[in-house]
Write a protein that holds these residues in place. Sequence first.
Motif, PDB file in Angstrom:
ATOM      1  N   SER A  12      19.984  59.241  49.104  1.00  0.00           N
ATOM      2  CA  SER A  12      20.423  58.529  47.900  1.00  0.00           C
ATOM      3  C   SER A  12      20.492  57.061  48.304  1.00  0.00           C
ATOM      4  N   ARG A  13      20.964  56.212  47.406  1.00  0.00           N
ATOM      5  CA  ARG A  13      21.105  54.797  47.776  1.00  0.00           C
ATOM      6  C   ARG A  13      22.118  54.611  48.912  1.00  0.00           C
ATOM      7  N   ARG A  16      21.025  53.006  52.255  1.00  0.00           N
ATOM      8  CA  ARG A  16      21.103  51.564  52.558  1.00  0.00           C
ATOM      9  C   ARG A  16      22.320  51.265  53.431  1.00  0.00           C
ATOM     10  N   PHE A  35      24.626  63.815  44.194  1.00  0.00           N
ATOM     11  CA  PHE A  35      24.464  63.627  42.741  1.00  0.00           C
ATOM     12  C   PHE A  35      23.794  64.840  42.099  1.00  0.00           C
ATOM     13  N   THR A  40      29.111  63.683  41.877  1.00  0.00           N
ATOM     14  CA  THR A  40      29.397  62.275  41.579  1.00  0.00           C
ATOM     15  C   THR A  40      30.218  62.123  40.300  1.00  0.00           C
ATOM     16  N   ARG A  41      30.189  63.163  39.461  1.00  0.00           N
ATOM     17  CA  ARG A  41      30.885  63.073  38.165  1.00  0.00           C
ATOM     18  C   ARG A  41      32.185  63.859  38.146  1.00  0.00           C
ATOM     19  N   GLY A  52      30.618  56.899  38.727  1.00  0.00           N
ATOM     20  CA  GLY A  52      30.000  58.170  39.081  1.00  0.00           C
ATOM     21  C   GLY A  52      28.708  58.018  39.861  1.00  0.00           C
ATOM     22  N   HIS A  53      28.590  56.951  40.626  1.00  0.00           N
ATOM     23  CA  HIS A  53      27.386  56.725  41.436  1.00  0.00           C
ATOM     24  C   HIS A  53      27.750  56.645  42.915  1.00  0.00           C
ATOM     25  N   VAL A  54      26.767  56.951  43.741  1.00  0.00           N
ATOM     26  CA  VAL A  54      26.873  56.664  45.180  1.00  0.00           C
ATOM     27  C   VAL A  54      25.844  55.599  45.517  1.00  0.00           C
ATOM     28  N   PRO A  55      26.130  54.759  46.532  1.00  0.00           N
ATOM     29  CA  PRO A  55      27.223  54.874  47.480  1.00  0.00           C
ATOM     30  C   PRO A  55      28.501  54.207  46.982  1.00  0.00           C
ATOM     31  N   GLU A  66      28.771  49.752  44.554  1.00  0.00           N
ATOM     32  CA  GLU A  66      27.540  48.955  44.386  1.00  0.00           C
ATOM     33  C   GLU A  66      26.946  48.673  45.775  1.00  0.00           C
ATOM     34  N   SER A  67      25.776  49.243  45.990  1.00  0.00           N
ATOM     35  CA  SER A  67      25.190  49.248  47.341  1.00  0.00           C
ATOM     36  C   SER A  67      25.031  47.852  47.941  1.00  0.00           C
ATOM     37  N   MET A 102      17.369  44.045  43.703  1.00  0.00           N
ATOM     38  CA  MET A 102      17.907  44.922  42.657  1.00  0.00           C
ATOM     39  C   MET A 102      17.290  44.631  41.294  1.00  0.00           C
TER      40      MET A 102
HETATM   41  N1  LIG Z   1      23.552  50.067  41.239  1.00  0.00           N
HETATM   42  C1  LIG Z   1      24.098  51.189  41.937  1.00  0.00           C
HETATM   43  C2  LIG Z   1      23.292  52.415  41.562  1.00  0.00           C
HETATM   44  C3  LIG Z   1      23.835  53.663  42.219  1.00  0.00           C
HETATM   45  C4  LIG Z   1      23.135  54.936  41.739  1.00  0.00           C
HETATM   46  O1  LIG Z   1      22.616  55.005  40.615  1.00  0.00           O
HETATM   47  N2  LIG Z   1      23.177  55.959  42.586  1.00  0.00           N
HETATM   48  C5  LIG Z   1      22.605  57.238  42.229  1.00  0.00           C
HETATM   49  C6  LIG Z   1      22.081  57.930  43.484  1.00  0.00           C
HETATM   50  S1  LIG Z   1      20.804  57.064  44.312  1.00  0.00           S
HETATM   51  C7  LIG Z   1      23.687  58.153  41.687  1.00  0.00           C
HETATM   52  O2  LIG Z   1      24.799  58.128  42.184  1.00  0.00           O
HETATM   53  N3  LIG Z   1      23.377  58.976  40.703  1.00  0.00           N
HETATM   54  C8  LIG Z   1      24.272  60.015  40.289  1.00  0.00           C
HETATM   55  C9  LIG Z   1      24.956  59.785  39.009  1.00  0.00           C
HETATM   56  O3  LIG Z   1      24.746  58.727  38.389  1.00  0.00           O
HETATM   57  O4  LIG Z   1      25.699  60.695  38.622  1.00  0.00           O
HETATM   58  C10 LIG Z   1      24.082  50.914  43.438  1.00  0.00           C
HETATM   59  O5  LIG Z   1      23.119  50.271  43.904  1.00  0.00           O
HETATM   60  O6  LIG Z   1      25.019  51.306  44.141  1.00  0.00           O
END
Ligand SMILES: N[C@@H](CCC(=O)N[C@@H](CS)C(=O)NCC(=O)O)C(=O)O
Length: 206
Positions: A12-13, A16, A35, A40-41, A52-55, A66-67, A102
């Motif tokens: 996943s991100r 990075r 995810f 994540t949710r 709800g995003h990683v990392p 925010e990565s 980005m």
């Molecule tokens: N802009 C955010 C984007 C993070 C993102 O979208 N991560 C994805 C995984 S690569 C994620 O967590 N998706 C799962 C979800 O949205 O539930 C960042 O760079 O940290």
Amino acid sequence: MAQLKIYGIPRSRAFRTLWLAKELGLDYDNVAIDFATGETRQPAYLKINPNGHVPAIDDDGFVLWESMAINLYLAKKYGSGSLYPRRLEDEGHAWQWSFWGMTELERPVLTAMFNRAIYPEDKRDAAAADAAEKALQHPFGVLDGAVSAQSYLLGDAFTVADLNVAAILSWARPARIDFTAFPKAADWLSRCALRPAAKAARDLQR
Ligand SMILES: N[C@@H](CCC(=O)N[C@@H](CS)C(=O)NCC(=O)O)C(=O)O
């Protein structure tokens, strides 16, 4: 237990941040929030990152998501004078390239990757992938120019700016993006990808 927790599976991100942690030699725990399973949710994770995003990270109680923000923070905290520049102007350039990655690269590279490698064959949109690759030609020209004049984005040494952009472009290979017209960018990307820390982070994805 380490002081630093990095949330997100390596595929996943979070890659990075794991790459950066390897570059810095940090002791960390990877909390492998996935995810794909919907973790994540879940309420527990939404307390860490309400998006709800990683990392995301928890650095001794300090939570950040925010990565790019995470990588700039960790590099400044643990790599000042090496991976993170000391001069304000160079710091400005590290932000510039990170935000540029980005905003100019991430979406089209992802579109090409999903439509050439990730979606089931019958769901792939070849035209969308081609259009995304076309959209990348201009920013790739910018990158090629930047690394024609010097070895790395901020000068002679690899920094967090290179890591942040190269980590986004780690998707260019599965996306089958053609770098023939951008030989300096291709050479820069392979130098970044061949770093032992990059390889160690990729190994976590297997
Ligand atoms: N802009 C955010 C984007 C993070 C993102 O979208 N991560 C994805 C995984 S690569 C994620 O967590 N998706 C799962 C979800 O949205 O539930 C960042 O760079 O940290």
